[in-house]
Design a protein around this motif. Structure first.
Motif, PDB file in Angstrom:
ATOM      1  N   VAL A 142       0.736  -1.226  -0.083  1.00  0.00           N
ATOM      2  CA  VAL A 142      -0.027   0.019  -0.109  1.00  0.00           C
ATOM      3  C   VAL A 142       0.801   1.339   0.149  1.00  0.00           C
ATOM      4  N   ASN A 143       2.127   1.263   0.424  1.00  0.00           N
ATOM      5  CA  ASN A 143       2.806   2.333   0.263  1.00  0.00           C
ATOM      6  C   ASN A 143       2.764   2.954  -0.728  1.00  0.00           C
ATOM      7  N   GLY A 144       2.805   4.425  -0.701  1.00  0.00           N
ATOM      8  CA  GLY A 144       2.682   5.364  -1.861  1.00  0.00           C
ATOM      9  C   GLY A 144       1.356   5.593  -2.390  1.00  0.00           C
ATOM     10  N   SER A 145       0.394   4.694  -1.871  1.00  0.00           N
ATOM     11  CA  SER A 145      -1.049   4.795  -2.364  1.00  0.00           C
ATOM     12  C   SER A 145      -1.711   5.498  -1.286  1.00  0.00           C
ATOM     13  N   SER A 146      -2.906   6.337  -1.577  1.00  0.00           N
ATOM     14  CA  SER A 146      -3.521   6.971  -0.387  1.00  0.00           C
ATOM     15  C   SER A 146      -4.774   6.170  -0.092  1.00  0.00           C
TER      16      SER A 146
ATOM     17  N   GLY B 149      -7.299   4.953  -2.593  1.00  0.00           N
ATOM     18  CA  GLY B 149      -7.728   6.245  -3.491  1.00  0.00           C
ATOM     19  C   GLY B 149      -6.920   5.661  -4.786  1.00  0.00           C
ATOM     20  N   GLU B 150      -5.976   6.410  -5.137  1.00  0.00           N
ATOM     21  CA  GLU B 150      -5.117   6.622  -6.371  1.00  0.00           C
ATOM     22  C   GLU B 150      -3.958   5.591  -6.273  1.00  0.00           C
ATOM     23  N   THR B 151      -3.878   4.427  -6.975  1.00  0.00           N
ATOM     24  CA  THR B 151      -2.847   3.414  -6.767  1.00  0.00           C
ATOM     25  C   THR B 151      -1.547   3.923  -7.209  1.00  0.00           C
ATOM     26  N   ARG B 152      -0.454   4.063  -6.477  1.00  0.00           N
ATOM     27  CA  ARG B 152       0.847   4.502  -7.035  1.00  0.00           C
ATOM     28  C   ARG B 152       2.062   3.800  -6.371  1.00  0.00           C
TER      29      ARG B 152
END
Length: 485
Positions: free
Chosen positions: A207-211, A218-221
């Motif tokens: 999940v690191n980086g995603s909100s 939220g948006e997957t990053r």
């Protein structure tokens, strides 16, 4: 150096080269097998019947069990995520396993908890004394059990099994966030095959980086650190496609403790989680295989690739090293405790294929990998091996590994496309390169240390896990937790 020593060194180097070739080829077979499942899933997605399962009175109720120890930064978001799952009937059982931080205080404040005089039956053995049981005044199907910690996640999981009331138990890490339909999707195999299905596991991603906002991704990053980016690729290859491949071959040995569903009566029948086991999730699945095979029962254990459990991965070498030593030691201890199954035709392909694979390529892999690197370097220095052999070794050991990662990224992009930005995909490809040059060798060293700890039988502890907390769209500041005992 004598001629005999030269011959031994040269022969060992060729042996390790063949070992890497077999290992990577087997993994390629697993990935391609999993790809078939992914593409079938894409074709059937519009007809999955999730809405029918949600509306059906035959959909079994589920108890979501969340062991928690010093999870203050993430616990409220994680419980919000569980309570917001789309599922017809379920409860959430949080087991506060002797937290020293504000885990319980944050739960009590967020969900307005009140203590109740409930007696928890001891269906499976537990060691830590139960201190109190709490329910939410807000009407949520939430139970919080506070207990003394004995330094074992398995003990907290067993307490959750005892405190739950539904026929299916979903085990979820307290730092995890599930997709909205994750529970519905991972339970669906039980609806389709209620007599034989005994356990299912969902995929786990970083999940690191995603909100995360109120328990929803939220948006997957991609994460901001390269260490976490490497783990994104690693989880994709090993947790998504590797386990999908084993599941397709009816050889799933591990269901991650981060997200798995089990028939509760079967968990009780095998005695629950083994409190002394470090790899308690693999240990439980291995004992379930053994129990069901010994009884001659038909059963299925399935990996479901679509429902995603988002979890925070370590972003420091110290924490990651502790985690990987623990995983390696846990696997070695499971294989030793169930050694009667290894190579035994009585246990079908689990005994004759899966467990020998884990023994030769996962458990003993770091020994051969590191010894192979040393033998090639020494061979080159002494002129026993030439540059051509060294390049061939690098191609098979590292280039093949990079190819596997890129194929995994491509399959994910076609099947699920979680990372939509081209920049994120580019980072994933670069991470696949970095993983094979430096990280993989360091990972092998950690695994070797874990294997040595298992052989020595030294005392173990869960170690320190620093959590930054979920990145919120409303409150982006990071938090840091107390050490996990």
């Amino acid at each position: 150096m004598s001629d005999v020593a030269r011959a031994v060194l040269e022969g060992f180097s060729w042996f390790v080269l063949a070992y890497f070739l077999v290992l990577n080829t087997l993994y390629l077979v697993l990935v391609l097998t999993a790809a078939g499942d992914v593409f079938r899933h894409v074709r059937r997605r519009p007809f999955a019947g999730d809405d029918d399962a949600f509306a059906s009175p035959l959909t079994p109720p589920v108890s979501v069990v969340m062991p928690a120890h010093d999870e203050e930064p993430v616990i409220v978001e994680a419980v919000h995520a569980m309570l917001a799952l789309r599922y017809p009937e379920f409860e959430v059982v949080v087991v506060d396993d002797g937290s020293k931080d504000g885990t319980f205080a944050r739960l009590a404040e967020a969900f307005d908890l009140c203590e109740v005089p409930k007696v928890v039956p001891e269906l499976v053995p537990v060691q830590g004394k139960i201190l109190s049981v709490w329910l939410s005044r807000q009407g949520h199907p939430l139970t919080v059990v506070r207990k003394e910690s004995v330094g074992s996640k398995a003990d907290a999981s067993n307490t959750g099994i005892n405190a739950s009331r539904y026929p299916l138990a979903c085990m979820v890490d307290a730092d995890a966030v599930l997709d909205e339909d994750a529970l519905l999707t991972v339970v669906k195999p039980f609806i389709d095959d209620p007599l034989r299905m005994v356990a299912t596991g969902g995929s786990v991603r970083a999940v690191n980086g995603s909100s995360v906002h109120r328990g929803r991704i939220g948006e997957t990053r991609m994460p901001s650190s390269w260490l976490a980016r490497i783990q994104v690729v690693e989880y994709l290859r090993a947790f998504l496609l590797g386990r999908s491949g084993w599941s397709r071959l009816q050889g799933l040995l591990i269901i991650s403790g981060a997200f798995g569903v089990f028939r509760r009566d079967l968990v009780v029948a095998v005695g629950g989680y083994h409190v002394g086991a470090i790899g308690e999730d693999a240990d439980l699945v291995a004992r379930m295989h053994r129990h069901l095979r010994d009884e001659g029962r038909e059963y299925r254990i399935q990996f479901v690739s679509e429902p995603v459990c988002w979890t925070e991965v370590p972003e420091s070498l110290a924490v990651l090293g502790r985690q990987r030593r623990r995983w390696s030691r846990g696997l070695a201890e499971v294989l030793w405790s169930q050694r009667r199954m290894v190579g035994n035709p009585r246990y079908g392909r689990i005994g004759t294929v899966v467990m020998p694979y884990y023994l030769l390529f996962e458990c003993l892999g770091p020994v051969l990998e590191l010894a192979g690197i040393v033998s090639v370097v020494v061979g080159l220095a002494l002129g026993i091996l030439d540059v051509t052999f060294a390049l061939l070794f690098l191609s098979v050991a590292l280039g093949y590994g990079f190819l596997l990662s890129v194929v995994s990224i491509a399959i994910e992009e076609v099947g699920y496309r979680r990372y939509r930005r081209g920049r994120d995909l580019g980072m994933a490809v670069v991470a696949a390169v970095v993983e094979n040059v430096g990280f993989r060798q360091l990972h092998a060293w950690w695994r070797l240390q874990g294997l040595w700890q298992a052989i020595r039988g030294s005392e173990h502890a869960w170690g320190t896990m620093t959590r930054a907390g979920f990145a919120s769209e409303e409150a982006p500041e990071a938090r840091e937790s107390e050490p996990v005992a």
